[in-house]
Design an enzyme around this catalytic site. Structure first.
Site, PDB file in Angstrom:
ATOM      1  N   HIS A  32       1.001  -0.869  -0.024  1.00  0.00           N
ATOM      2  CA  HIS A  32      -0.410  -0.010  -0.475  1.00  0.00           C
ATOM      3  C   HIS A  32       0.513   1.461  -0.306  1.00  0.00           C
ATOM      4  CE1 HIS A  32       1.082  -0.914   4.028  1.00  0.00           C
ATOM      5  NE2 HIS A  32       0.682   0.849   4.637  1.00  0.00           N
ATOM      6  N   THR A  35       1.911   4.454  -4.118  1.00  0.00           N
ATOM      7  CA  THR A  35       3.361   4.560  -5.037  1.00  0.00           C
ATOM      8  C   THR A  35       4.299   2.885  -5.492  1.00  0.00           C
ATOM      9  OG1 THR A  35       4.328   6.381  -4.959  1.00  0.00           O
ATOM     10  CG2 THR A  35       3.219   6.610  -6.035  1.00  0.00           C
ATOM     11  N   ARG A  36       5.050   2.286  -6.066  1.00  0.00           N
ATOM     12  CA  ARG A  36       6.178   1.638  -5.577  1.00  0.00           C
ATOM     13  C   ARG A  36       7.178   2.154  -7.028  1.00  0.00           C
ATOM     14  NH1 ARG A  36       4.023   1.140  -1.905  1.00  0.00           N
ATOM     15  NH2 ARG A  36       4.027  -0.721  -0.650  1.00  0.00           N
ATOM     16  N   LYS A 249       6.466  12.243  -1.941  1.00  0.00           N
ATOM     17  CA  LYS A 249       6.778  10.385  -1.303  1.00  0.00           C
ATOM     18  C   LYS A 249       8.263  10.707  -0.743  1.00  0.00           C
ATOM     19  CE  LYS A 249       5.105   6.265  -1.033  1.00  0.00           C
ATOM     20  NZ  LYS A 249       4.137   4.533  -1.459  1.00  0.00           N
ATOM     21  N   HIS A 253      15.110   4.092   3.492  1.00  0.00           N
ATOM     22  CA  HIS A 253      15.398   2.009   3.057  1.00  0.00           C
ATOM     23  C   HIS A 253      16.077   0.939   3.858  1.00  0.00           C
ATOM     24  CE1 HIS A 253      14.868  -1.098   0.235  1.00  0.00           C
ATOM     25  NE2 HIS A 253      16.266  -1.282  -0.073  1.00  0.00           N
ATOM     26  N   CYS A 297       4.618   0.332   6.878  1.00  0.00           N
ATOM     27  CA  CYS A 297       3.943  -0.918   6.230  1.00  0.00           C
ATOM     28  C   CYS A 297       5.059  -1.480   6.935  1.00  0.00           C
ATOM     29  CB  CYS A 297       3.985  -0.366   4.933  1.00  0.00           C
ATOM     30  SG  CYS A 297       6.050   0.295   4.234  1.00  0.00           S
ATOM     31  N   LYS A 330       7.301  -3.344  -8.423  1.00  0.00           N
ATOM     32  CA  LYS A 330       7.629  -3.883  -9.151  1.00  0.00           C
ATOM     33  C   LYS A 330       7.707  -5.108 -10.201  1.00  0.00           C
ATOM     34  CE  LYS A 330      12.209  -2.605  -7.985  1.00  0.00           C
ATOM     35  NZ  LYS A 330      12.113  -2.789  -6.490  1.00  0.00           N
TER      36      LYS A 330
END
Length: 370
Positions: A32, A35-36, A249, A253, A297, A330
């Site tokens: 969710h 965007t990715r 956004k 990472h 997430c 992706k």
């Protein structure tokens, strides 16, 4: 991965039952946040490049079949020092697969994309095909079209266990028991709980996605702000997207806390917001406006951060797919096709050697913790 596999299996004429502990698409897993990133010069390993190239083709086919916009092209920048994993890995994949790219100095990057303020000793790999996919739309499209091919879906029906039976496998969920010839497990952060016998060394990592109101909105439009991944220190990364109307956004990472998927802290603290603002002030100063929203997430990580796609070593009727260590969405259009081929034909044309089961069984490591 599950919705894509269900789509390809149903389209192949297989009888498919899909079980989800939530009502999909949902905000409780790893798919969710609007965007990715999708990118081709894959810094993690060149083996991923043929997979993502097929994913591009399948996203385009799904977009056409569904009638919904699922992909937006922006181009992409991998930014870091010349010896960083992001830069050196992207260059390796681009050169091995003869991809188009451009290597920019820090000064060239700043002139072409004024939103970015790299350090003087940084460089950037520009890849023209990169962009973003819209995960909630993609999942909805896969499931809706799979339904037209006969997929049966049961939402809000968590699976508690499975067991081998003659001729296949039995699955026990909150609402009943089901038997089938084969079982595909794409449970994300709940994978380890459904495979306790394997004692997999998987960890769930809490991640935060932020949306900030840019101070100079023109710099962050999709036509002026490509997707971008920064390695701002050795092994330290953040990434971002253009402003699609809800703010810029941005997210770290692999810098999150280990978590339990059933009790993860979904509140975002002021200290966490300030930590992200510090990166914005250093590298994207015109993005450091009002916080629009922040969403938690999860990543589900393998020790080497490569995927896990393989048959259960003791039960060949069970195929395991995912966890994807924070870089899988992706690929889901392609991996769904691959999983369907493995179930129907027993093999795939892609090299999956990097993703096989590769851990020794041992004492229980305790799994996730709060």
């Amino acid at each position: 991965m599950g919705s894509a596999a269900a789509y390809h299996l149903a389209r192949a004429g297989r009888k498919v039952l899909g079980l989800d502990r939530f009502a999909s698409p949902h905000p409780f897993g790893s798919s969710h946040g609007q965007t990715r990133i999708i990118r081709e010069a894959y810094f993690e390993h060149p083996l991923y490049v043929p997979l993502v190239q097929r994913a591009y083709e399948l996203w385009a086919e799904l977009e056409h079949e569904s009638g919904r916009k699922l992909f937006q092209h922006t181009g992409g920048l991998m930014i870091g020092r010349p010896d960083s994993a992001v830069v050196s890995g992207a260059l390796r994949s681009a050169r091995e697969h003869h991809l188009k790219f451009e290597l920019l100095t820090a000064a060239e990057l700043g002139r072409q994309f004024p939103a970015f303020r790299p350090a003087d000793d940084m460089v950037a790999v520009w890849e023209p095909r990169a962009g973003m996919v819209f995960p909630e739309r993609c999942i909805e499209a896969h499931l809706r079209l799979a339904g037209k091919h006969g997929l049966e879906l049961r939402f809000d029906d968590p699976v508690s266990r499975w067991e081998p039976v003659p001729g296949g496998v039995r699955v026990v969920s909150a609402t009943g028991q089901y038997e089938a010839g084969q079982l595909l497990l794409t449970a994300g952060s709940w994978t380890r709980s459904l495979l306790a016998d394997l004692n997999l060394p998987l960890t769930v990592e809490r991640q935060i996605q932020f949306w900030f109101e840019p101070k100079k909105s023109a710099f962050f439009r999709p036509d002026r702000c490509p997707i971008h991944i920064w390695e701002h220190g050795p092994g330290r990364h953040f990434y971002g997207f253009p402003d699609l109307g809800d703010g810029l956004k941005i997210a770290g990472h692999h810098e999150g806390q280990t978590a339990n998927p059933d009790s993860i802290n979904r509140a975002v603290s002021p200290e966490e917001v300030e930590a992200m603002r510090a990166l914005l002030r250093q590298f994207l100063p015109d993005a450091d406006g009002a916080l629009r929203s922040a969403v938690v997430c999860m990543y589900t990580n393998t020790p080497d951060h490569h995927f896990f796609i393989d048959r259960h070593p003791a039960h060949a009727e069970v195929l395991i797919a995912s966890p994807c260590s924070g870089h899988g969405f992706k690929f889901s259009s392609c991996v769904g096709e691959v999983l369907a081929q493995l179930i129907v034909n027993g093999d795939s044309r892609f090299d999956l050697s990097l993703f096989r089961h590769r851990w020794q069984s041992g004492p229980d490591r305790g799994g996730q913790s709060d």
